[in-house]
Design a protein around this motif. Structure first.
Motif, PDB file in Angstrom:
ATOM      1  N   ILE A   1      11.096   7.527 -13.065  1.00  0.00           N
ATOM      2  CA  ILE A   1      10.772   6.693 -11.892  1.00  0.00           C
ATOM      3  C   ILE A   1       9.108   7.482 -11.598  1.00  0.00           C
ATOM      4  CG2 ILE A   1      11.333   5.272  -9.981  1.00  0.00           C
ATOM      5  CD1 ILE A   1      13.951   5.852 -10.850  1.00  0.00           C
ATOM      6  N   ALA A   2       7.888   5.998 -11.392  1.00  0.00           N
ATOM      7  CA  ALA A   2       7.067   6.524 -10.788  1.00  0.00           C
ATOM      8  C   ALA A   2       7.015   5.794  -9.684  1.00  0.00           C
ATOM      9  CB  ALA A   2       5.878   7.171 -11.721  1.00  0.00           C
ATOM     10  N   GLY A   3       5.548   5.363  -9.221  1.00  0.00           N
ATOM     11  CA  GLY A   3       5.661   4.862  -8.116  1.00  0.00           C
ATOM     12  C   GLY A   3       5.424   4.901  -6.442  1.00  0.00           C
ATOM     13  N   SER A   4       5.688   3.585  -5.770  1.00  0.00           N
ATOM     14  CA  SER A   4       5.527   3.537  -5.052  1.00  0.00           C
ATOM     15  C   SER A   4       6.073   4.879  -3.893  1.00  0.00           C
ATOM     16  CB  SER A   4       6.345   2.207  -4.061  1.00  0.00           C
ATOM     17  OG  SER A   4       6.202   2.030  -2.876  1.00  0.00           O
ATOM     18  N   SER A   5       5.320   5.314  -2.663  1.00  0.00           N
ATOM     19  CA  SER A   5       5.720   6.411  -1.995  1.00  0.00           C
ATOM     20  C   SER A   5       6.940   5.439  -0.627  1.00  0.00           C
ATOM     21  CB  SER A   5       4.972   6.883  -1.223  1.00  0.00           C
ATOM     22  OG  SER A   5       4.078   5.844   0.066  1.00  0.00           O
TER      23      SER A   5
ATOM     24  N   SER B   1       6.306   9.671  -6.914  1.00  0.00           N
ATOM     25  CA  SER B   1       6.317   9.338  -5.506  1.00  0.00           C
ATOM     26  C   SER B   1       3.946   9.131  -6.084  1.00  0.00           C
ATOM     27  CB  SER B   1       5.693   9.711  -4.133  1.00  0.00           C
ATOM     28  OG  SER B   1       5.283   9.382  -2.927  1.00  0.00           O
ATOM     29  N   THR B   2       3.963   8.434  -6.600  1.00  0.00           N
ATOM     30  CA  THR B   2       2.668   8.696  -6.920  1.00  0.00           C
ATOM     31  C   THR B   2       1.863   7.603  -6.568  1.00  0.00           C
ATOM     32  OG1 THR B   2       3.014   6.740  -8.999  1.00  0.00           O
ATOM     33  CG2 THR B   2       3.285   9.025  -8.588  1.00  0.00           C
ATOM     34  N   GLY B   3       2.721   6.281  -5.713  1.00  0.00           N
ATOM     35  CA  GLY B   3       1.545   4.975  -5.660  1.00  0.00           C
ATOM     36  C   GLY B   3       2.112   3.869  -5.938  1.00  0.00           C
ATOM     37  N   SER B   4       2.229   2.625  -6.197  1.00  0.00           N
ATOM     38  CA  SER B   4       2.608   1.867  -7.164  1.00  0.00           C
ATOM     39  C   SER B   4       1.230   1.507  -7.777  1.00  0.00           C
ATOM     40  CB  SER B   4       2.202   0.573  -6.250  1.00  0.00           C
ATOM     41  OG  SER B   4       2.691   0.288  -4.844  1.00  0.00           O
ATOM     42  N   GLY B   5      -0.195   1.791  -6.864  1.00  0.00           N
ATOM     43  CA  GLY B   5      -1.183   1.713  -8.889  1.00  0.00           C
ATOM     44  C   GLY B   5      -1.158   2.638 -10.027  1.00  0.00           C
ATOM     45  N   GLY B   6      -0.846   3.604  -8.336  1.00  0.00           N
ATOM     46  CA  GLY B   6      -1.169   5.395  -9.271  1.00  0.00           C
ATOM     47  C   GLY B   6      -0.182   5.462 -10.476  1.00  0.00           C
ATOM     48  N   GLY B   7       0.984   4.652  -9.986  1.00  0.00           N
ATOM     49  CA  GLY B   7       2.204   4.626 -10.919  1.00  0.00           C
ATOM     50  C   GLY B   7       2.413   3.716 -12.337  1.00  0.00           C
ATOM     51  N   PHE B   8       1.867   2.848 -12.400  1.00  0.00           N
ATOM     52  CA  PHE B   8       1.357   1.461 -12.703  1.00  0.00           C
ATOM     53  C   PHE B   8       0.562   2.057 -13.922  1.00  0.00           C
ATOM     54  CE2 PHE B   8       2.642  -2.113 -10.175  1.00  0.00           C
ATOM     55  CZ  PHE B   8       4.550  -2.069 -10.654  1.00  0.00           C
ATOM     56  N   ALA B   9      -0.376   2.491 -13.668  1.00  0.00           N
ATOM     57  CA  ALA B   9      -2.020   2.908 -14.098  1.00  0.00           C
ATOM     58  C   ALA B   9      -1.637   3.941 -15.367  1.00  0.00           C
ATOM     59  CB  ALA B   9      -3.099   3.429 -12.963  1.00  0.00           C
ATOM     60  N   ASN B  10      -0.666   4.841 -14.343  1.00  0.00           N
ATOM     61  CA  ASN B  10      -0.896   6.498 -15.279  1.00  0.00           C
ATOM     62  C   ASN B  10       0.306   6.608 -15.799  1.00  0.00           C
ATOM     63  OD1 ASN B  10      -3.275   7.360 -14.263  1.00  0.00           O
ATOM     64  ND2 ASN B  10      -2.726   7.967 -12.532  1.00  0.00           N
TER      65      ASN B  10
ATOM     66  N   ILE C   1       3.003  -6.682  -8.602  1.00  0.00           N
ATOM     67  CA  ILE C   1       2.096  -5.930 -10.377  1.00  0.00           C
ATOM     68  C   ILE C   1       1.160  -7.110 -10.250  1.00  0.00           C
ATOM     69  CG2 ILE C   1       3.431  -7.035 -11.752  1.00  0.00           C
ATOM     70  CD1 ILE C   1       2.890  -4.548 -13.776  1.00  0.00           C
ATOM     71  N   LYS C   2       0.082  -6.279 -10.342  1.00  0.00           N
ATOM     72  CA  LYS C   2      -1.411  -7.054 -10.374  1.00  0.00           C
ATOM     73  C   LYS C   2      -2.005  -7.450 -12.028  1.00  0.00           C
ATOM     74  CE  LYS C   2      -4.228  -4.494  -6.628  1.00  0.00           C
ATOM     75  NZ  LYS C   2      -5.165  -3.499  -6.485  1.00  0.00           N
ATOM     76  N   GLY C   3      -2.414  -8.925 -11.781  1.00  0.00           N
ATOM     77  CA  GLY C   3      -2.773  -9.298 -13.497  1.00  0.00           C
ATOM     78  C   GLY C   3      -3.469  -7.982 -14.786  1.00  0.00           C
TER      79      GLY C   3
ATOM     80  N   GLU D   1      -9.174   7.583  15.679  1.00  0.00           N
ATOM     81  CA  GLU D   1      -8.677   8.533  14.078  1.00  0.00           C
ATOM     82  C   GLU D   1      -7.742   7.571  13.802  1.00  0.00           C
ATOM     83  OE1 GLU D   1      -8.214  12.836  15.562  1.00  0.00           O
ATOM     84  OE2 GLU D   1      -9.434  12.844  17.533  1.00  0.00           O
ATOM     85  N   LEU D   2      -8.187   7.352  12.021  1.00  0.00           N
ATOM     86  CA  LEU D   2      -7.548   6.404  11.812  1.00  0.00           C
ATOM     87  C   LEU D   2      -6.438   7.204  10.346  1.00  0.00           C
ATOM     88  CD1 LEU D   2     -10.398   4.938  12.323  1.00  0.00           C
ATOM     89  CD2 LEU D   2      -8.854   2.868  11.765  1.00  0.00           C
ATOM     90  N   TYR D   3      -5.467   7.134  10.281  1.00  0.00           N
ATOM     91  CA  TYR D   3      -4.695   7.962   8.635  1.00  0.00           C
ATOM     92  C   TYR D   3      -4.698   6.444   8.619  1.00  0.00           C
ATOM     93  CZ  TYR D   3      -5.031  11.892  11.466  1.00  0.00           C
ATOM     94  OH  TYR D   3      -5.850  13.000  12.204  1.00  0.00           O
ATOM     95  N   GLY D   4      -3.991   6.604   6.746  1.00  0.00           N
ATOM     96  CA  GLY D   4      -3.624   5.289   6.084  1.00  0.00           C
ATOM     97  C   GLY D   4      -3.314   5.403   4.913  1.00  0.00           C
ATOM     98  N   PRO D   5      -2.128   5.041   4.214  1.00  0.00           N
ATOM     99  CA  PRO D   5      -2.694   5.110   2.777  1.00  0.00           C
ATOM    100  C   PRO D   5      -3.748   5.163   1.613  1.00  0.00           C
ATOM    101  CG  PRO D   5      -1.747   2.653   3.278  1.00  0.00           C
ATOM    102  CD  PRO D   5      -2.307   3.265   4.512  1.00  0.00           C
ATOM    103  N   SER D   6      -3.713   5.847   1.000  1.00  0.00           N
ATOM    104  CA  SER D   6      -5.294   5.851  -0.497  1.00  0.00           C
ATOM    105  C   SER D   6      -5.128   4.075  -0.936  1.00  0.00           C
ATOM    106  CB  SER D   6      -5.076   7.217  -1.042  1.00  0.00           C
ATOM    107  OG  SER D   6      -4.336   6.868  -2.276  1.00  0.00           O
ATOM    108  N   ASP D   7      -6.190   3.960  -1.925  1.00  0.00           N
ATOM    109  CA  ASP D   7      -6.515   2.614  -2.548  1.00  0.00           C
ATOM    110  C   ASP D   7      -5.244   2.267  -3.387  1.00  0.00           C
ATOM    111  OD1 ASP D   7      -7.648   4.812  -4.129  1.00  0.00           O
ATOM    112  OD2 ASP D   7      -9.603   3.522  -3.857  1.00  0.00           O
TER     113      ASP D   7
END
Length: 350
Positions: A67-71, A97-106, A122-124, A193-199
């Motif tokens: 399983i990969a994907g969303s943290s 834990s790769t991130g949703s997009g990272g899991g799909f793509a990689n 999931i995106k098109g 000072e801003l903190y957030g998830p990556s793209d």
């Protein structure tokens, strides 16, 4: 300002392990595979042990589940994997834990994993990538989240909370404010000072959709971006003038370290992020569905299919999904819908 008051007592140490493991990025649960402790591992909260515990009593399941994907979905997947492995010691569930997009793509769309967790649909272009590799994703909703904005404990100026308009102003790439006073002249003239998830994160994508608008100028990039939610908590905890956003489960694990910000969706009422408010539809627009995607062809393997069914049969458990992890469980109707979809996909895969 508010602190979520729902505490989970006995489940706290387990949830701290889950969050810590998520921060490590890759969590092979080999240690849990051999776990035969019947004290907590087989307790599904709602009295169900899932189909993995009933329909497979007469057979031995074995093999790997990757399983990969969303943290954001990671701690829920981990909780389900622990319980499944306690009943099927020859199955090894490996979660990244790769991130949703990272899991799909990689991983998922290249055929390297059987599941991809996602905190947005999931995106098109991801569907096209999957299709080009003969991977047919089966979307399964597993819970509901309340995406949470957090600030430092010493922040005493926000008062009732933030409006969606103010959140848009803070995070928009168009003329982004540099200080708190740029948002409200009565607030400190100190740098944001801003903190957030990556793209690569579904949380990032959902925040753009819900707060910034997909047709807007986009998300500002002068912030500390990470795929690890614990890093967001630590960053906000370390600075009086910090702000960030992440999934509710990671906030609920750190309620003493940071403050959650109530959000007003334009009607003048500030609503705190909580499981009840998300379930009742009050926490808008930041409550969102969480998913796992199964590769249909992989469901032809018994241990893959049984793990998927086990997850959904336990997705209504308040003990696991709400108390232990920190999300809103599926309703019985949602569970029936997801199980029907899953059973159909399994039948088609065989």
């Amino acid at each position: 300002m508010t602190r979520q008051s729902e505490r989970t007592g006995a489940s706290l140490s387990r949830r701290k392990f889950i969050v810590g493991a998520g921060a490590a990025g890759v969590a092979g649960l080999a240690g849990c595979t051999e776990n035969t402790d019947s004290g907590g591992s087989t307790d599904s909260g709602g009295g169900s042990t899932g189909s993995g515990g009933d329909s497979t009593e007469s057979q031995t399941l074995s093999g790997d589940v990757d399983i990969a994907g969303s943290s954001t979905v990671f701690p829920l997947a981990t909780a389900m994997a622990e319980r499944f492995q306690s009943q099927h010691s020859e199955v090894s569930v490996n979660i990244q834990s790769t991130g949703s997009g990272g899991g799909f793509a990689n991983y998922f769309c290249t055929g390297q994993t059987q599941f991809n967790n996602a905190s947005r649909p999931i995106k098109g272009e991801e569907e096209q990538q999957c299709s080009s590799n003969d991977v047919e994703p089966v979307e399964v909703k597993v819970a509901t989240d309340a995406l949470t904005v957090i600030v430092n404990n010493d922040n005493d100026w926000i008062g009732d909370g933030l409006t969606v308009e103010q959140l848009n102003q803070i995070w928009s790439a168009e003329s982004p404010p540099e200080t708190w006073a740029d948002i409200n002249s009565e607030w400190p003239d100190e740098p944001l000072e801003l903190y957030g998830p990556s793209d690569a994160s579904g949380t990032y994508d959902y925040f753009i959709e819900a707060i910034l608008g997909e047709e807007g100028p986009g998300h500002r990039q002068d912030y500390s971006a990470t795929e690890q939610d614990r890093t967001i908590v630590q960053g906000v905890q370390g600075s009086e003038y910090a702000i960030g956003y992440l999934g509710f489960a990671y906030y609920s694990e750190n309620q003493d370290s940071v403050q959650a910000v109530p959000i007003s969706d334009g009607d003048g009422e500030y609503v705190e992020p909580s499981l009840d408010n998300a379930l009742e539809g009050k926490y808008t627009p930041l409550s969102r569905p969480l998913f796992t995607y199964a590769a249909k062809s992989a469901l032809a393997e018994n241990h893959i299919a049984e793990f998927a069914k086990f997850w959904i049969e336990n997705a209504t458990s308040r003990e696991i999904v709400a108390n232990e992890v920190g999300y809103v469980p599926l309703s019985e109707d949602e569970q029936t819908e997801m199980m029907d979809k899953l059973e159909s996909a399994i039948e088609e895969a065989n």
